[in-house]
Enzyme design. Structure first.
Site, mmCIF file in Angstrom:
data_model
loop_
_atom_site.group_PDB
_atom_site.id
_atom_site.type_symbol
_atom_site.label_atom_id
_atom_site.label_comp_id
_atom_site.label_asym_id
_atom_site.label_seq_id
_atom_site.Cartn_x
_atom_site.Cartn_y
_atom_site.Cartn_z
ATOM 1 N N CYS A 1 -13.688 37.247 -32.507
ATOM 2 C CA CYS A 1 -13.791 38.520 -31.119
ATOM 3 C C CYS A 1 -15.803 38.780 -31.701
ATOM 4 C CB CYS A 1 -13.139 39.617 -32.844
ATOM 5 S SG CYS A 1 -13.854 41.961 -31.804
ATOM 6 N N CYS B 1 -16.055 42.096 -34.399
ATOM 7 C CA CYS B 1 -15.812 42.339 -36.083
ATOM 8 C C CYS B 1 -15.933 40.647 -36.249
ATOM 9 C CB CYS B 1 -14.284 42.495 -35.513
ATOM 10 S SG CYS B 1 -13.976 44.226 -34.828
ATOM 11 N N HIS C 1 -8.382 43.490 -30.303
ATOM 12 C CA HIS C 1 -9.485 44.548 -30.836
ATOM 13 C C HIS C 1 -9.423 46.263 -30.078
ATOM 14 C CE1 HIS C 1 -13.791 45.375 -31.882
ATOM 15 N NE2 HIS C 1 -13.263 45.944 -30.497
ATOM 16 N N CYS D 1 -10.285 52.194 -31.542
ATOM 17 C CA CYS D 1 -10.797 52.912 -32.799
ATOM 18 C C CYS D 1 -12.255 50.963 -33.048
ATOM 19 C CB CYS D 1 -9.490 51.452 -32.909
ATOM 20 S SG CYS D 1 -8.002 52.528 -32.960
ATOM 21 N N HIS E 1 -2.946 51.991 -28.148
ATOM 22 C CA HIS E 1 -4.177 52.796 -29.441
ATOM 23 C C HIS E 1 -3.246 53.912 -28.057
ATOM 24 C CE1 HIS E 1 -6.898 55.339 -30.702
ATOM 25 N NE2 HIS E 1 -6.912 56.323 -29.534
ATOM 26 N N CYS E 2 -2.822 55.050 -28.957
ATOM 27 C CA CYS E 2 -1.204 56.284 -28.391
ATOM 28 C C CYS E 2 -2.590 57.625 -28.636
ATOM 29 C CB CYS E 2 -0.658 56.300 -29.357
ATOM 30 S SG CYS E 2 0.945 57.738 -28.965
ATOM 31 N N CYS F 1 -4.388 54.171 -33.530
ATOM 32 C CA CYS F 1 -4.413 53.006 -32.965
ATOM 33 C C CYS F 1 -2.084 52.215 -33.071
ATOM 34 C CB CYS F 1 -4.485 52.075 -33.783
ATOM 35 S SG CYS F 1 -4.657 50.842 -32.321
#
Length: 284
Positions: free
Chosen positions: A77, A80, A90, A94, A104-105, A111
């Site tokens: 990534c 990050c 990733h 978030c 992701h809800c 997340c």
């Protein structure tokens, strides 16, 4: 009285699991998966792709990482600046890498991953039971309304509205909960259901499938008395996961982490040219 007791128990469980799903923060990978300042500087200053591949391969060789990108490269990534652990992805919402990310809800504005997946499943289960209980207890009054026994106009509206909302949410939750039960039985995440994880020997949608019972234990733990309570009991720490075929990945859960690291430094990857042939995928 019995109706009220059951109602309040389901309500408390519903609120408790929802609260745990919302406020349990997703877990990021540990420090050893992050590139050191020296490696990061060496990687960014290097312009030759083949040398960059060697740098990532060298770092990944010291880590318990078995999954690869679609083209066989190290899962890295660039946002990050870390080597992604298995089943880590990733999250653009978030803005962080999440261990065993499922999705992701928007319902819980969080997340869903390793840290709160059990809570999310219990939230769906208790929401389903809550809606079913409300619909069942209101249904007899709906029958009275249908037969003309209810005379209060406001009561008619409230009963119709409550029954309609309860049934509507019950049906939608039933499909969602059923889908996640199927995922748990196969030991897959939502992301893995759409895109099979890639191992050193290629893609395998059942790579983490250990059998029905062990798959349940991965999410809910071995203590069955804790399965229905919103208490963290999932196995592992989100960085290491047992795999279906030990030949594909030397299972880090069979030994302690220190022993793996000692062996991993001395062992060479399968095939002398594997490290140099690994490609890099910058995931966002």
């Amino acid at each position: 009285v019995a109706y009220l007791v059951v109602f309040h128990i389901l309500f408390v469980l519903f609120v408790w699991t929802y609260w745990k799903s919302v406020f349990t923060l997703p877990i990021q990978p540990g420090k050893k998966f992050h590139m050191s300042y020296a490696d990061q500087e060496r990687y960014e200053n290097e312009e030759r792709p083949e040398v960059q591949r060697q740098i990532l391969a060298e770092i990944a060789r010291k880590l318990p990482v078995y999954t690869r990108t679609g083209n066989g490269g190290i899962r890295f990534c660039d946002r990050c600046q870390l080597i992604k652990p298995d089943r880590c992805h990733h999250c653009s919402v978030c803005a962080m890498c999440v261990l065993k990310m499922d999705h992701h809800c928007p319902w819980v504005n969080n997340c869903i991953g390793f840290s709160n997946y059990k809570f999310f499943l219990l939230f769906l289960a208790y929401s389903l039971l809550y809606c079913l209980y409300i619909a069942a207890t209101v249904f007899k009054y709906f029958i009275k309304y249908w037969t003309g026994e209810l005379t209060n106009g406001r009561s008619k509206f409230h009963i119709l509205f409550l029954l309609f909302v309860a049934i509507m949410f019950f049906v939608s939750l039933m499909f969602l909960f059923g889908y996640h039960c199927w995922l748990v039985s196969r030991n897959r995440s939502t992301l893995e259901a759409f895109s099979a994880p890639v191992f050193q020997n290629g893609p395998d949608k059942n790579g983490f499938n250990l059998g029905f019972v062990k798959n349940l234990q991965q999410v809910f733990g071995e203590e069955k008395k804790l399965w229905l309570l919103p208490i963290a009991s999932s196995q592992g720490d989100g960085h290491f996961f047992p795999m279906r075929t030990l030949s594909e990945a030397r299972n880090p859960l069979l030994t302690n982490e220190e022993q793996w690291e000692e062996d991993g430094i001395d062992e060479e990857p399968q095939g002398s040219g594997e490290a140099s042939s690994l490609a890099i995928e910058r995931e966002t």
